[in-house]
Design an enzyme around this catalytic site. Structure first.
Site, PDB file in Angstrom:
ATOM      1  N   ILE A 135      20.039   0.852  -9.905  1.00 32.83           N
ATOM      2  CA  ILE A 135      20.459  -0.416  -9.478  1.00 32.83           C
ATOM      3  C   ILE A 135      20.971  -1.502 -10.563  1.00 32.83           C
ATOM      4  CG2 ILE A 135      19.361   0.226  -7.481  1.00 32.83           C
ATOM      5  CD1 ILE A 135      17.297  -2.303  -8.127  1.00 32.83           C
ATOM      6  N   SER A 153       8.685  -4.248  -5.112  1.00 34.48           N
ATOM      7  CA  SER A 153       8.683  -3.519  -4.333  1.00 34.48           C
ATOM      8  C   SER A 153       8.084  -3.521  -2.939  1.00 34.48           C
ATOM      9  CB  SER A 153       8.645  -2.117  -5.048  1.00 34.48           C
ATOM     10  OG  SER A 153       8.623  -0.377  -3.965  1.00 34.48           O
ATOM     11  N   TYR A 174       1.656   1.945  -9.124  1.00 40.00           N
ATOM     12  CA  TYR A 174       2.900   1.152  -8.867  1.00 40.00           C
ATOM     13  C   TYR A 174       2.534  -0.070  -7.226  1.00 40.00           C
ATOM     14  CZ  TYR A 174       7.495   1.202  -7.879  1.00 40.00           C
ATOM     15  OH  TYR A 174       8.389   0.959  -7.665  1.00 40.00           O
TER      16      TYR A 174
END
Length: 277
Positions: free
Chosen positions: A18, A134, A160
């Site tokens: 991205i 995220s 994460y």
């Protein structure tokens, strides 16, 4: 947009995915894009076709982050947008050369350090700071301010998720601390994008992001990049609200812990101590 009106937009993690897509989109919109990546060949391959300057930095080494900040300050009198986009999910718990858990450092500590080293330039430019977070912050985080590096409990997914929650907490505390000085911060989820960011991981994460069949269900890099581009081109307070977390160009729902101002302050202070600020 004329050259005089063009702004300088620095994108980390822009050698593919991205970040690369947003670099091309922002260039096409008339902005001056600065491409930052880890791999020389891939970074140059993104930058050269759009005539953009490029810099190298491996966020697994904080010395390289400091060198990057020095280079950016030397070369660019303005930084109108800093897009902290570099990141990834990894496999077994591993330490960087700096002695920090890799997921925590690459996704949070390194962009935290870079942003702080650029503070004066960002303030002078009235910059926007964009954090690529995220949905994992809501789904997988098991955040413990006293175990930021997963020494007691570790899994790749939780590490994460914790790092992506740290991105949102950093965004909110950055807005609280620097908003009065004209810097506006925002975080966003680009979607489950078909990129190589999980190539160093194992198990289901690697399967989802590398299997040809499952990749067909993922968001395209162009769409994911467009969400970064939308924020970079937008006007804070008009197109998006500073200090917020966005999904699909709308304010989204993230982990409830992101609304804890004390936790955000503690994370900032712990992070500053870890990187020697």
């Amino acid at each position: 947009m004329t050259d005089a009106a063009a702004r300088t937009i620095v994108i980390t993690g822009a050698s593919d995915g991205i970040g690369a897509a947003a670099a091309h989109q922002l260039h096409d919109a008339g902005e001056r894009v600065v491409v930052v990546g880890r791999d020389p060949a891939k970074t140059r391959a993104v930058a050269d076709p759009i005539g953009a300057p490029w810099h190298l930095a491996d966020f697994g080494e904080l010395s390289q982050v400091r060198e990057l900040a020095a280079s950016l300050l030397e070369r660019y009198p303005r930084i109108d947008v800093l897009a902290n986009n570099a990141g990834g999910i990894f496999g077994d718990r591993a330490l960087t050369a700096d002695g920090f858990e890799k997921t925590f450092q690459v996704n949070h500590l390194a962009p935290f350090l870079l942003t702080n080293l650029l503070r004066e330039r960002l303030v002078d430019s009235g910059a926007a700071v964009i954090q690529t977070s995220s949905i994992a912050a809501r789904r997988f985080a098991r955040f413990d301010i006293d175990d930021l590096q997963g020494e007691r409990h570790y899994s790749a997914g939780a590490a994460y998720g914790n790092a992506k929650l740290a991105n949102v907490l950093f965004t909110k505390e950055l807005q609280r601390r620097w908003g009065g000085d004209g810097v506006n911060a925002v975080a966003f989820h680009p979607g489950a994008v078909a990129t190589s960011f999980a190539s160093a991981s194992q198990g289901p994460w690697r399967f989802i992001y590398t299997n040809p069949v499952s990749r067909r269900l993922l968001t395209s890099t162009e769409t994911g990049g467009s969400r970064l581009t939308w924020l970079a081109l937008g006007t804070p307070g008009v197109d998006w609200q500073p200090g917020q977390y966005y999904e699909r160009n709308r304010i989204g729902r993230t982990n409830k812990a992101a609304d804890d101002p004390l936790l955000a302050r503690r994370l900032w202070d712990r992070s500053a101590a870890l990187v020697g600020l």
